[in-house]
Design a protein around this motif. Structure first.
Motif, PDB file in Angstrom:
ATOM      1  N   LEU A  13       0.828  -1.211   0.000  1.00  0.00           N
ATOM      2  CA  LEU A  13       0.000   0.000   0.000  1.00  0.00           C
ATOM      3  C   LEU A  13       0.862   1.260   0.000  1.00  0.00           C
ATOM      4  O   LEU A  13       0.566   2.216  -0.722  1.00  0.00           O
ATOM      5  N   ILE A  17       0.756   4.100  -2.863  1.00  0.00           N
ATOM      6  CA  ILE A  17       0.552   5.509  -2.517  1.00  0.00           C
ATOM      7  C   ILE A  17       1.671   6.344  -3.124  1.00  0.00           C
ATOM      8  O   ILE A  17       1.426   7.402  -3.714  1.00  0.00           O
ATOM      9  N   VAL A  22      -2.944   5.046  -5.235  1.00  0.00           N
ATOM     10  CA  VAL A  22      -3.869   4.857  -4.116  1.00  0.00           C
ATOM     11  C   VAL A  22      -3.748   6.056  -3.188  1.00  0.00           C
ATOM     12  O   VAL A  22      -2.665   6.622  -3.027  1.00  0.00           O
ATOM     13  N   THR A  23      -4.889   6.447  -2.589  1.00  0.00           N
ATOM     14  CA  THR A  23      -4.867   7.470  -1.549  1.00  0.00           C
ATOM     15  C   THR A  23      -5.215   6.818  -0.224  1.00  0.00           C
ATOM     16  O   THR A  23      -5.876   5.776  -0.172  1.00  0.00           O
ATOM     17  N   ARG A  24      -4.750   7.431   0.853  1.00  0.00           N
ATOM     18  CA  ARG A  24      -4.989   6.919   2.207  1.00  0.00           C
ATOM     19  C   ARG A  24      -5.638   8.020   3.018  1.00  0.00           C
ATOM     20  O   ARG A  24      -5.175   9.167   3.023  1.00  0.00           O
ATOM     21  N   TYR A  36      -8.517   3.221   2.111  1.00  0.00           N
ATOM     22  CA  TYR A  36      -7.688   3.358   0.922  1.00  0.00           C
ATOM     23  C   TYR A  36      -8.604   3.399  -0.291  1.00  0.00           C
ATOM     24  O   TYR A  36      -9.629   2.723  -0.316  1.00  0.00           O
ATOM     25  N   GLU A  37      -8.210   4.200  -1.279  1.00  0.00           N
ATOM     26  CA  GLU A  37      -9.025   4.325  -2.485  1.00  0.00           C
ATOM     27  C   GLU A  37      -8.110   4.483  -3.695  1.00  0.00           C
ATOM     28  O   GLU A  37      -7.065   5.148  -3.613  1.00  0.00           O
TER      29      GLU A  37
END
Length: 71
Positions: A13, A17, A22-24, A36-37
């Protein structure tokens, strides 16, 4: 996730990122919660990855044979 250690999941992850895929988002709650998206960049990989998956399924026998020969 079955078969994935927490350490490996965290490392993966963090890498995603760093790549901007991915964003957190952390929520100041007890117990802590994190979401997470996929970013738009991350979502853009869906079609190419599905094409690779479909190709690998179609050629699984040949790929398995090649892999075994390389050992």
């Amino acid at each position: 996730m079955n078969g994935v250690s927490p350490k490996m999941l965290t490392q993966t992850l963090k890498t995603l990122i760093g790549y901007g895929m991915v964003t957190r988002k952390a929520f100041p709650e007890v117990p802590p919660r994190v979401e997470y998206e996929l970013t738009e960049f991350g979502k853009s990989t869906a079609n190419p990855l599905m094409a690779l998956l479909e190709w690998s399924v179609c050629w699984e026998t040949q790929l398995t044979k090649l892999y075994k020969e390389s050992l």
